[in-house]
Design a protein around this motif. Structure first.
Motif, PDB file in Angstrom:
ATOM      1  N   ILE A 116       0.642 -15.716   2.404  1.00  0.00           N
ATOM      2  CA  ILE A 116       1.294 -14.440   2.074  1.00  0.00           C
ATOM      3  C   ILE A 116       2.764 -14.671   1.751  1.00  0.00           C
ATOM      4  N   ASP A 117       3.206 -14.125   0.645  1.00  0.00           N
ATOM      5  CA  ASP A 117       4.615 -14.220   0.250  1.00  0.00           C
ATOM      6  C   ASP A 117       5.389 -13.054   0.849  1.00  0.00           C
ATOM      7  N   ASP A 118       6.704 -13.060   0.684  1.00  0.00           N
ATOM      8  CA  ASP A 118       7.535 -12.044   1.326  1.00  0.00           C
ATOM      9  C   ASP A 118       7.600 -10.728   0.561  1.00  0.00           C
ATOM     10  N   ARG A 119       6.751 -10.564  -0.457  1.00  0.00           N
ATOM     11  CA  ARG A 119       6.684  -9.289  -1.192  1.00  0.00           C
ATOM     12  C   ARG A 119       5.248  -8.761  -1.287  1.00  0.00           C
ATOM     13  N   GLY A 120       4.327  -9.458  -0.680  1.00  0.00           N
ATOM     14  CA  GLY A 120       2.947  -9.013  -0.705  1.00  0.00           C
ATOM     15  C   GLY A 120       2.247  -9.201  -2.031  1.00  0.00           C
ATOM     16  N   GLU A 121       2.770 -10.080  -2.877  1.00  0.00           N
ATOM     17  CA  GLU A 121       2.177 -10.298  -4.204  1.00  0.00           C
ATOM     18  C   GLU A 121       0.784 -10.916  -4.128  1.00  0.00           C
ATOM     19  N   VAL A 122       0.457 -11.497  -2.985  1.00  0.00           N
ATOM     20  CA  VAL A 122      -0.865 -12.080  -2.814  1.00  0.00           C
ATOM     21  C   VAL A 122      -1.963 -11.045  -3.042  1.00  0.00           C
ATOM     22  N   LEU A 123      -1.648  -9.786  -2.802  1.00  0.00           N
ATOM     23  CA  LEU A 123      -2.644  -8.730  -3.012  1.00  0.00           C
ATOM     24  C   LEU A 123      -3.029  -8.622  -4.485  1.00  0.00           C
ATOM     25  N   ARG A 124      -2.106  -8.958  -5.362  1.00  0.00           N
ATOM     26  CA  ARG A 124      -2.378  -8.913  -6.811  1.00  0.00           C
ATOM     27  C   ARG A 124      -2.946 -10.234  -7.317  1.00  0.00           C
ATOM     28  N   GLN A 125      -2.510 -11.308  -6.715  1.00  0.00           N
ATOM     29  CA  GLN A 125      -2.821 -12.634  -7.251  1.00  0.00           C
ATOM     30  C   GLN A 125      -4.209 -13.138  -6.878  1.00  0.00           C
ATOM     31  N   GLY A 126      -4.771 -12.624  -5.800  1.00  0.00           N
ATOM     32  CA  GLY A 126      -6.084 -13.101  -5.389  1.00  0.00           C
ATOM     33  C   GLY A 126      -5.997 -14.401  -4.614  1.00  0.00           C
ATOM     34  N   GLY A 127      -7.072 -15.195  -4.684  1.00  0.00           N
ATOM     35  CA  GLY A 127      -7.125 -16.418  -3.898  1.00  0.00           C
ATOM     36  C   GLY A 127      -7.622 -16.159  -2.487  1.00  0.00           C
ATOM     37  N   TRP A 128      -8.189 -15.004  -2.255  1.00  0.00           N
ATOM     38  CA  TRP A 128      -8.738 -14.648  -0.951  1.00  0.00           C
ATOM     39  C   TRP A 128      -9.989 -13.788  -1.176  1.00  0.00           C
ATOM     40  N   GLN A 129     -10.845 -13.722  -0.173  1.00  0.00           N
ATOM     41  CA  GLN A 129     -12.123 -13.034  -0.330  1.00  0.00           C
ATOM     42  C   GLN A 129     -12.191 -11.679   0.357  1.00  0.00           C
ATOM     43  N   HIS A 130     -11.595 -11.590   1.560  1.00  0.00           N
ATOM     44  CA  HIS A 130     -11.712 -10.355   2.332  1.00  0.00           C
ATOM     45  C   HIS A 130     -10.366  -9.955   2.931  1.00  0.00           C
ATOM     46  N   ILE A 131     -10.184  -8.655   3.073  1.00  0.00           N
ATOM     47  CA  ILE A 131      -9.003  -8.104   3.736  1.00  0.00           C
ATOM     48  C   ILE A 131      -9.470  -7.091   4.780  1.00  0.00           C
ATOM     49  N   ALA A 132      -8.930  -7.192   5.975  1.00  0.00           N
ATOM     50  CA  ALA A 132      -9.317  -6.300   7.070  1.00  0.00           C
ATOM     51  C   ALA A 132      -8.349  -5.131   7.176  1.00  0.00           C
ATOM     52  N   ILE A 133      -8.900  -3.937   7.329  1.00  0.00           N
ATOM     53  CA  ILE A 133      -8.075  -2.766   7.638  1.00  0.00           C
ATOM     54  C   ILE A 133      -8.793  -1.977   8.736  1.00  0.00           C
ATOM     55  N   ALA A 134      -8.033  -1.184   9.467  1.00  0.00           N
ATOM     56  CA  ALA A 134      -8.632  -0.332  10.492  1.00  0.00           C
ATOM     57  C   ALA A 134      -9.228   0.912   9.843  1.00  0.00           C
ATOM     58  N   ASN A 135     -10.248   1.453  10.480  1.00  0.00           N
ATOM     59  CA  ASN A 135     -10.900   2.665   9.990  1.00  0.00           C
ATOM     60  C   ASN A 135      -9.860   3.775   9.815  1.00  0.00           C
TER      61      ASN A 135
END
Length: 251
Positions: A116-135
Motif C-alpha cells: 500500500i502506498d501513502d495515497r491509496g493508489e493500490v486500489l486503482r492499480q490492482g495486484g491484489w485479489q480481495h479486500i475486506a470491509i466490515a458489514n
C-alpha cells in the motif's frame, strides 16, 4: 491497646474490606474496534476504583438488537453516535449521559510491506485479489469504507473483490490472515504504542467519509449502578484518554 503499627495495619485492612464490599460490576458492550484500548482501560479502572467491567466485544448493530431483547448490559460503547442517540430516544439509555469517548480513523491496511502506498493508489492499480470491509449495515467503519470508495469513484470496480466481515474485528482477521490482501480497518487495530505495526497502510483522510464519532451511553437498567457511573466518568479521565490516544483515536 495495639501498638501504632499494628493499629494502622488493622485500620488499613478494615478500609480494604470496606472497599471490596462496595465494589460493583458492570457489563459493557464494546464496539470491536475499541477492543485493545478498552481492555487496558478496564484493567486500570479496576486497579484504581475496585469496580469491575465485564467486557463483550462485537458489532454495534448487533448490540442494539440485543439490548432491545433484554441483554443485561449497563453501558454501550458504540462505534457510532447514532445508535446511542436512538437508544436514548427510545428510553433504553440515559440521554444526558451520552458523550463522544473517541473519534475513530479508517485505514487501508495490509500485512504485506510495500503493498500500500501513502495515497491509496493500490486500489486503482490492482495486484491484489480481495479486500475486506466490515458489514456496512452493522458497522460504521464499513459504511466509512464504502463512502471512501464512492469518493474515489472506485465502488463499482472494487465491489466484486470484497469480502465482508460481520464486524470490524472479523474484517481485521481477514486481512491479518492474508485471506484478503487489503482491508479497511480501524487504525486502532493496527497500532501498538502509538505506531502502526510493521506492514503497509494508508490512513484515509477524514474528508472522504463521515466522521466516525463513537459515543458512550449509560443504559437505563444501570442508572443506579455505582460501577457503571464510575466507568462513565473514568472514560473521560486523563488516564483513559491517554490510552485512547495511543491507539490513534482523536476526540
Amino acid at each position: 491497646m495495639l501498638p501504632f503499627p499494628k493499629r494502622r495495619a488493622a485500620w488499613l485492612a478494615v478500609v480494604m474490606l470496606a472497599g471490596t464490599a462496595q465494589a460493583e460490576t458492570v457489563a459493557v458492550a464494546v464496539a470491536s474496534n475499541f477492543t485493545a484500548p478498552m481492555q487496558k482501560i478496564a484493567a486500570q479502572f479496576a486497579q484504581d476504583t475496585g469496580h469491575q467491567a465485564q467486557l463483550s466485544f462485537g458489532a454495534t448493530g448487533k448490540f442494539y438488537a440485543q439490548i432491545h431483547h433484554g441483554a443485561p448490559f449497563g453501558i454501550l460503547l458504540a462505534a457510532d453516535d447514532t445508535t446511542p442517540a436512538k437508544l436514548a430516544s427510545e428510553g433504553q439509555g440515559v440521554a444526558d449521559s451520552r458523550f463522544t469517548y473517541a473519534t475513530g480513523q479508517l485505514v487501508l491496511w495490509s500485512q504485506q510491506t510495500g503493498l500500500i502506498d501513502d495515497r491509496g493508489e493500490v486500489l486503482r492499480q490492482g495486484g491484489w485479489q480481495h479486500i475486506a470491509i466490515a458489514n456496512p449495515k452493522l458497522a460504521p467503519y464499513g459504511r466509512a469504507a464504502l463512502q471512501t470508495l464512492d469518493a474515489l469513484g472506485l465502488t463499482a470496480a472494487v465491489t466484486p473483490k470484497m469480502v465482508q466481515g460481520e464486524n470490524i474485528g472479523q474484517t481485521y482477521q481477514f486481512a491479518a490472515s492474508g485471506n484478503a490482501q487489503l482491508g479497511f480497518v480501524a487504525l486502532s487495530q493496527v497500532m501498538q504504542e502509538g505506531r502502526i505495526q510493521q506492514s503497509s497502510a494508508w490512513i484515509v483522510p477524514a474528508s472522504m467519509h463521515a466522521p466516525i464519532r463513537q459515543d458512550a451511553i449509560l443504559l437505563s437498567s444501570a442508572k443506579d449502578n455505582p460501577a457503571a457511573q464510575a466507568l462513565m466518568e473514568y472514560l473521560q479521565s486523563d488516564k483513559a484518554r491517554a490510552i485512547i490516544s495511543a491507539y490513534g483515536y482523536t476526540f
